[in-house]
Enzyme design. Sequence first.
Site, short mmCIF file in Angstrom:
data_model
loop_
_atom_site.label_atom_id
_atom_site.label_comp_id
_atom_site.label_asym_id
_atom_site.label_seq_id
_atom_site.Cartn_x
_atom_site.Cartn_y
_atom_site.Cartn_z
N SER A 51 29.36 42.34 -0.73
CA SER A 51 28.69 41.19 -0.10
C SER A 51 29.50 39.77 -0.57
O SER A 51 30.86 40.06 -0.14
CB SER A 51 27.33 41.09 -0.83
OG SER A 51 26.52 40.23 -0.11
N ARG A 75 15.07 31.64 -1.18
CA ARG A 75 15.32 33.27 -1.38
C ARG A 75 14.55 33.95 -0.30
O ARG A 75 15.00 35.10 0.14
CB ARG A 75 14.64 33.38 -2.89
CG ARG A 75 14.77 35.22 -3.28
CD ARG A 75 16.21 35.85 -3.20
NE ARG A 75 16.17 36.96 -3.67
CZ ARG A 75 17.41 37.68 -4.30
NH1 ARG A 75 18.37 36.94 -3.95
NH2 ARG A 75 17.38 38.74 -4.59
N ASP A 93 22.97 46.26 8.53
CA ASP A 93 23.31 44.91 7.79
C ASP A 93 23.06 43.77 8.67
O ASP A 93 23.53 43.32 9.79
CB ASP A 93 24.70 44.92 7.11
CG ASP A 93 24.99 43.95 6.10
OD1 ASP A 93 24.20 43.10 6.10
OD2 ASP A 93 25.94 44.36 5.53
N HIS A 131 21.54 45.45 4.31
CA HIS A 131 22.47 45.07 3.57
C HIS A 131 22.43 45.60 2.00
O HIS A 131 23.43 45.84 1.38
CB HIS A 131 22.61 43.54 3.17
CG HIS A 131 23.80 42.90 2.55
ND1 HIS A 131 24.82 42.97 3.26
CD2 HIS A 131 23.55 42.15 1.38
CE1 HIS A 131 25.86 42.45 2.17
NE2 HIS A 131 24.89 41.72 1.28
N ASP A 132 21.15 45.62 1.39
CA ASP A 132 21.11 46.18 0.16
C ASP A 132 21.28 47.59 -0.26
O ASP A 132 21.39 48.02 -1.39
CB ASP A 132 19.41 46.06 -0.47
CG ASP A 132 19.26 44.71 -0.89
OD1 ASP A 132 20.27 43.87 -0.84
OD2 ASP A 132 18.07 44.39 -1.37
#
Lengths: 383, 383
Positions: B160, B229, B329, B362-363
């Site tokens: 990332s 967030r 992603d 993405h995680d």
Amino acid sequence: MSNVTTRFFHTGSATDPIRLRDGGEMEEVTLAYETWGELNEDRSNAILLFHALSGSHHAAGFNPDIEAINGIWQPELHEGWWSDMIGPGLALDTNRYFIICANYLGGCYGSSGPASLDPETGKPWGSRFPHVTAADQVEIQARLLDDFGIGKLVAVIGPSVGGLLALAFATRFPHRVANVVSIASGYKTTVLNRLVLFEQILAIENDPNFNGGDYYEGAPPLYGLALARMISHKTFVHLDAIERRARQDVVQPDDVLAWYRVRDQFQSYMLHQGKKFVKRFDANTYLRINDMWSRFDGAQEGDAGSPEDLFARVKDAGQKWLVFSIDSDFCFYPEEQTELVTHLEKAKVDVMHITVHSDKGHDSFLLEPNLYTPHIAWVLGRA
Amino acid sequence: MSNVTTRFFHTGSATDPIRLRDGGEMEEVTLAYETWGELNEDRSNAILLFHALSGSHHAAGFNPDIEAINGIWQPELHEGWWSDMIGPGLALDTNRYFIICANYLGGCYGSSGPASLDPETGKPWGSRFPHVTAADQVEIQARLLDDFGIGKLVAVIGPSVGGLLALAFATRFPHRVANVVSIASGYKTTVLNRLVLFEQILAIENDPNFNGGDYYEGAPPLYGLALARMISHKTFVHLDAIERRARQDVVQPDDVLAWYRVRDQFQSYMLHQGKKFVKRFDANTYLRINDMWSRFDGAQEGDAGSPEDLFARVKDAGQKWLVFSIDSDFCFYPEEQTELVTHLEKAKVDVMHITVHSDKGHDSFLLEPNLYTPHIAWVLGRA
């Protein structure tokens, strides 16, 4: 087209108030609306048009002034948002049809909204203005049609959030609708819709000036609304176009936030979009319509147990549907129209599904009349 | 793995202060860091790892406490974020390698950051903490390596935003790096990156408690950070996963905002993610790292005139690159890694580009070690 004047429809009374589905109650409701073309003698040539989230009832022609809404009626709104679609010989042909478009309940362009005065207190409704649903909206607009003596419509038409209302109207009043034209819209909000809408709600709620919605006597929550607009802007306009437009922008010397300094034309352009928007829109209205959209579910709005029950009515009434997708749409994704069309096909409703190819994203429906005109004109002409 | 202790590296002095690229200056800078494995005698087995935006230097093992950062070191952070990747026999094999990871300058986990005390005033830096760039970050971390007497690294590795720093390090110090592993990262921020990052900046800036960043003596900008967030969360986690997790959530009775009432599990889940995050992160740090990411451009960070100039150095130094894409992603899109790989290939750099297929978005780099371990271990083993 020549000048158009906004008119006002009032409904409800102390003895027969408007009751909203969330429990809210209003003695009287005003709808601001405009019409184009002439209603024929047997009142059989009417089309009801629904506008998009931040749009207005002023869909065509020129209107430099709306009674009692002062500064918010900015010059960029004076030309109707669908002037290329409504007029003699255009998609919605005013030589043949009588077209009506009303500002949403909760709106800021003349219909009763959070900035309107609550007759009980003589002050703006603000936080006390009730939540409204799509079902509430179409029930109120049906009263406007009743007032005109219009029974069955040639069509209900709506782009974007307007398409959700067209669906709600067509399914709550199936026998009042011959055709439905749903443009870049859907059947039920997706997870992504709800996320993006919730972000916008929080952006406004967290503005230092928001005060629960009671900000009319002080500074309005401008940055919160601007941020909300920026969050949505990237879903309306194709990213390539944002980049192109941003390159022509200049960094404004006043683009300094509390700590952060705007670095490039791109951020400056987005901030400029947000700041331009807050001059012509009310944050409380934005919240109401955003909330309405966020929980939209076709079956629920139609008081049906399932999509099957809902669209069985549509089939029984013999409605014909025309559904448009825009291939580059990041607001109402093409998958959402596919979901709607799948329900319609299952119910054996006569439906045409057209995908237009555009590099303009969701906003294509405002910018490229030629992509929509032929099919709409053909469908209406068939009616 | 057993307990790990955070250590602190201090650099800079009154006569030789740290000069940052944006003009900021700091007499002394502290970096919090951890290490795993043993540095060999000729100091040739070191790997430098960079963490992601909201990550920390605590990449592996268990660390229940970091000196002087009190409440922010929440229990969810005690287990390292890559404990499945760093250890004996794992991808970063601690039997063979000495791995270092440092908290970013501007961070909130022990490195000098906006919440640290400015020695001049004895108060938290707050708004006065300087802007930092990726180039600044890697220059400071190079000093840490110098302190260990480490010349050439086996590898720099980063997922990332950490991948951006790996790129900056590898191009600013080409002869200090044998291998580069860039996971779900990129070469230059895209329009969409910058939009989403700018929204987050505004969300924090517009919080009633932000006060330009000087909020340490009062209430912090919690809702602004929570909103930031939430905006980013939907890019980290696949939407299907968000929906699945949200279904297991319950609507919290305290989920009432100023006007809006949280309606469903889904909104409640998102708000909960935001509220959980603000307990473990500082808004000023978020702004600094967000700003650093937002203007990342590989050539600029490397003081190169063009990508060609930049990667010519990499080729000259004989670096080998391994670039991972995650097909689902939505944070660093696969197109971004393709751009990076295209530059590398043009420069005739030895590069492997691997796409892992995952439904975790993405995680994935945090959750699915098996997708990354074989190639990383193979590349390092070859070195």
